[in-house]
Design a protein around this motif. Structure first.
Motif, short mmCIF file in Angstrom:
data_model
loop_
_atom_site.label_atom_id
_atom_site.label_comp_id
_atom_site.label_asym_id
_atom_site.label_seq_id
_atom_site.Cartn_x
_atom_site.Cartn_y
_atom_site.Cartn_z
N LEU A 191 0.94 -1.26 0.07
CA LEU A 191 -0.04 0.10 -0.04
C LEU A 191 0.79 1.19 0.11
N SER A 192 0.64 2.15 -0.74
CA SER A 192 1.28 3.58 -0.70
C SER A 192 0.69 4.31 0.60
N SER A 193 1.61 5.34 0.82
CA SER A 193 1.12 6.19 1.81
C SER A 193 -0.01 7.02 1.91
N LYS A 194 -0.51 7.19 0.63
CA LYS A 194 -1.81 7.67 0.39
C LYS A 194 -2.90 6.77 0.45
N GLU A 195 -2.76 5.52 -0.01
CA GLU A 195 -3.67 4.63 0.55
C GLU A 195 -3.96 4.14 2.01
N LYS A 196 -2.78 4.17 2.70
CA LYS A 196 -2.71 4.11 4.15
C LYS A 196 -3.39 5.19 4.67
N ILE A 197 -3.46 6.52 4.22
CA ILE A 197 -4.07 7.60 4.94
C ILE A 197 -5.63 7.61 4.68
N GLU A 198 -5.90 6.86 3.66
CA GLU A 198 -7.47 6.65 3.26
C GLU A 198 -7.89 5.71 4.09
N ILE A 199 -7.26 4.70 4.62
CA ILE A 199 -7.69 3.80 5.18
C ILE A 199 -7.68 4.50 6.92
N VAL A 200 -6.93 5.17 7.28
CA VAL A 200 -6.83 5.85 8.62
C VAL A 200 -8.04 6.66 8.67
N GLU B 54 -11.16 6.53 6.91
CA GLU B 54 -12.06 5.62 7.22
C GLU B 54 -12.16 5.09 8.62
N LEU B 55 -11.14 4.60 9.05
CA LEU B 55 -11.18 4.16 10.49
C LEU B 55 -11.58 5.25 11.70
N ASN B 56 -10.82 6.35 11.30
CA ASN B 56 -11.30 7.55 12.18
C ASN B 56 -12.74 8.04 11.97
N ASP B 57 -13.36 7.95 10.92
CA ASP B 57 -14.75 8.52 10.70
C ASP B 57 -15.35 7.59 11.39
N LEU C 277 -3.28 11.33 10.97
CA LEU C 277 -4.41 11.91 11.73
C LEU C 277 -4.43 13.66 11.74
N GLN C 278 -3.18 13.88 11.65
CA GLN C 278 -3.01 15.43 11.67
C GLN C 278 -3.23 16.06 10.45
N LYS C 279 -2.65 15.19 9.36
CA LYS C 279 -3.09 15.64 7.83
C LYS C 279 -4.60 15.52 7.52
N LEU C 280 -5.27 14.90 8.43
CA LEU C 280 -6.64 14.74 8.05
C LEU C 280 -7.44 15.82 8.62
N LYS C 281 -7.06 16.46 9.63
CA LYS C 281 -7.83 17.71 10.02
C LYS C 281 -7.83 18.83 9.23
#
Length: 224
Positions: free
Chosen positions: A178-187, A189-192, A220-224
């Protein structure tokens, strides 16, 4: 004893009252949201799901808290849930707010409808001209798990494992590719879904994605 607990104890007799009326196939639970890892502070007919006082909240509870659905609704009713043993439930949740309107807990009803669903399927089969012999799998019916909106489990580790597995189960490539971008998307979804409202959420997600805990916090910080 906390103010939350004192307030929620007023609802214990109501929970017992409901369970006595609906019967032994109805589990009634009161959650204290101030401690999500041990949110169950009262339960009637816990034998249905195997849960007990001191067990964790559910995936749906976390989603409701994350989405703050309680601001717009007093309750949600008649949604589907599933148990660890494959049971089917018809469930409802009432948002318990204190005198100032702050959410402090939830009262949840979980009615085991497993046998009802099997019986309904059998009756429909008979009406269509099928066999009069009831299905042999009456104690373990097949249910479309994708339709379940809540999973009724016990402790917080089980809850986290279930929620993470559900999300990772959608991934078709190995975790290490998985790429970093894909892992961020997983994080994301889990955060949501409220995974990180639980204390062990970061560490379990990090282990599941083969990344460090600081990396999860950075995502998580990037998602804020």
């Amino acid at each position: 004893m906390s103010e939350n607990r004192q307030y929620l104890e007023k609802f214990f007799p109501i929970a017992s009252f409901i369970a006595a009326i609906v019967g032994p196939k109805c589990e009634v639970v009161i959650h204290d949201i101030s401690d999500l890892e041990r949110s169950i502070i009262f339960i009637e007919n816990g034998h249905i799901t195997g849960r007990k006082v001191g067990d964790a909240s559910t995936d749906l509870v976390l989603k409701l808290l994350k989405a703050e659905a309680y601001h717009e609704q007093q309750f949600i009713a008649n949604y589907k849930a599933s148990g660890k043993l494959g049971q089917s439930f018809r469930s409802s949740t009432y948002f318990i707010k204190n005198d100032s309107g702050t959410l402090v807990g939830l009262m949840c009803l979980n009615i085991d409808v497993t046998h009802m669903e099997v019986a309904a399927e059998w009756v429909q089969h008979v009406l269509q001209g099928g066999s009069l012999v009831p299905p042999a799998a009456i104690d373990s019916p097949q249910e479309d798990k994708q339709q379940s909106k809540e999973y009724l489990q016990g402790n917080a580790d089980d809850l986290l494992q279930h929620m993470i597995s559900n999300v990772l189960g959608k991934i078709t490539i190995p975790i290490d590719r998985l790429s970093s971008k894909e892992k961020i998307e997983i994080v994301k979804e889990l955060n949501d879904q409220g995974v990180f409202l639980l204390k062990g959420g970061v560490s379990q997600v990090a282990a599941s994605l083969s990344i460090s805990e600081p990396t999860v916090y950075r995502y998580l910080q990037k998602l804020k």
